[in-house]
Design a protein around this motif. Structure first.
Motif, PDB file in Angstrom:
ATOM      1  N   GLY A   1       0.828  -1.194   0.000  1.00 45.65           N
ATOM      2  CA  GLY A   1       0.000   0.000   0.000  1.00 45.65           C
ATOM      3  C   GLY A   1       0.862   1.243   0.000  1.00 45.65           C
ATOM      4  N   LEU A   2       0.277   2.343  -0.410  1.00 45.66           N
ATOM      5  CA  LEU A   2       1.029   3.586  -0.577  1.00 45.66           C
ATOM      6  C   LEU A   2       1.556   4.142   0.737  1.00 45.66           C
TER       7      LEU A   2
ATOM      8  N   SER B   1       1.017  12.202  -3.217  1.00 44.42           N
ATOM      9  CA  SER B   1       0.089  11.100  -3.479  1.00 44.42           C
ATOM     10  C   SER B   1      -0.523  10.544  -2.206  1.00 44.42           C
ATOM     11  N   ARG B   2       0.142  10.755  -1.057  1.00 44.38           N
ATOM     12  CA  ARG B   2      -0.389  10.261   0.221  1.00 44.38           C
ATOM     13  C   ARG B   2      -1.781  10.799   0.515  1.00 44.38           C
ATOM     14  N   ALA B   3      -2.072  12.016   0.067  1.00 36.35           N
ATOM     15  CA  ALA B   3      -3.361  12.641   0.338  1.00 36.35           C
ATOM     16  C   ALA B   3      -4.502  11.974  -0.441  1.00 36.35           C
ATOM     17  N   ARG B   4      -4.164  11.211  -1.484  1.00 40.59           N
ATOM     18  CA  ARG B   4      -5.207  10.513  -2.238  1.00 40.59           C
ATOM     19  C   ARG B   4      -5.688   9.272  -1.501  1.00 40.59           C
ATOM     20  N   GLU B   5      -4.855   8.751  -0.603  1.00 37.79           N
ATOM     21  CA  GLU B   5      -5.252   7.578   0.161  1.00 37.79           C
ATOM     22  C   GLU B   5      -5.910   7.975   1.483  1.00 37.79           C
ATOM     23  N   VAL B   6      -5.398   9.038   2.084  1.00 36.40           N
ATOM     24  CA  VAL B   6      -5.974   9.568   3.337  1.00 36.40           C
ATOM     25  C   VAL B   6      -6.066  11.060   3.182  1.00 36.40           C
TER      26      VAL B   6
ATOM     27  N   TRP C   1      -2.576  -2.169   7.696  1.00 39.57           N
ATOM     28  CA  TRP C   1      -2.906  -0.788   7.359  1.00 39.57           C
ATOM     29  C   TRP C   1      -4.339  -0.741   6.830  1.00 39.57           C
ATOM     30  N   VAL C   2      -5.170   0.114   7.440  1.00 39.40           N
ATOM     31  CA  VAL C   2      -6.573   0.278   7.032  1.00 39.40           C
ATOM     32  C   VAL C   2      -6.817   1.762   6.773  1.00 39.40           C
TER      33      VAL C   2
END
Length: 239
Positions: free
Chosen positions: A30-31, A232-237, A130-131
């Motif tokens: 995961g990212l 790109s982290r902001a696209r997952e959280v 990781w969730v």
């Protein structure tokens, strides 16, 4: 530095999973976990081994660092010298994880990834989770199918250990007498009540829950300028 985002707290929490691991193979899936593993390698866990997922050991920037033949990879896996951070479609209070199906496996309502390597991961080397979206659909009373093995099913497996579960709300461990899940820290802005409302089982909560630790200025610089300058982290959280 600007205000720390929720995604960056999650990166820090994931990185902390590998603190003190020494020379083990970090296998983030995961990212956010991948950013966390690279951050750990660049800061407090310099002996971590990172891989491209095939046969090459890589530096945090992805350039080749060494060769990891398949037989050596299996030796690390079976000897407890790998720490995986997997995802979980469902996870219960004892850390049993499901990534295979929702509903009765004979006629599932939804087919997912399949069991894959989860049993081997969880019985033979430390496995964290990781969730990215903490909810009652993920944190369930009982998983529909056991893929990753929890503490109530491990039967004393030599290398079985679940160091932590990281979600977009906080960090969880199993530091209780019966190895049931415990709230270990809260990300900034999250309350205990929010976590309880989003969890489908009775979670162990200490009298005082600490906040997830703040990143240092250098860690923020590495996250924002070196590891993930595109954000790109902001696209997952979200923030």
């Amino acid at each position: 530095m600007s205000e720390v985002s929720r995604a960056e707290y999650c990166v820090i929490a994931c990185a902390e999973a590998w603190r003190g691991n020494g020379e083990v193979l970090a296998s983030p899936m995961g990212l956010i976990p991948s950013i966390g593993a690279r951050l750990a390698r660049l800061t407090f866990s310099p002996d971590l081994l990172l891989t491209d997922g095939e046969a090459t050991l890589v530096r945090p920037d992805g350039t080749p660092e060494g060769w990891l033949p398949y037989r050596q990879h299996l030796a690390l896996v079976s000897g407890g010298r790998r720490h995986v951070m997997m995802g979980a479609s469902q996870i219960d209070r004892f850390g049993n994880q499901n990534i295979s199906c929702i509903g009765d496996w004979k006629r599932p309502a939804r087919q997912l990834l399949g069991v894959r390597g989860a049993p081997v991961n969880t019985l033979n080397n430390p496995t964290s989770y990781w969730v990215p979206r903490h909810s009652r659909r993920v944190f369930v009373e009982k998983v529909d199918m056991v893929c990753g093995v929890g503490y109530d099913r491990a039967a004393g497996a030599r290398y079985h250990r679940i160091p932590c579960v990281v979600s977009d709300l906080g960090v969880f461990d199993f530091a209780t007498p019966d190895h049931s899940m415990r709230l270990a820290s809260l990300h900034r802005g999250v309350t205990v009540e929010q976590v309880r409302e989003a969890t489908g089982f009775d979670l162990a909560v200490p009298d005082e829950v600490p906040p997830t630790r703040e990143p240092t200025a250098e860690e923020l610089r590495l996250i924002r300028e070196v590891i993930d300058p595109g954000g790109s982290r902001a696209r997952e959280v979200g923030s």
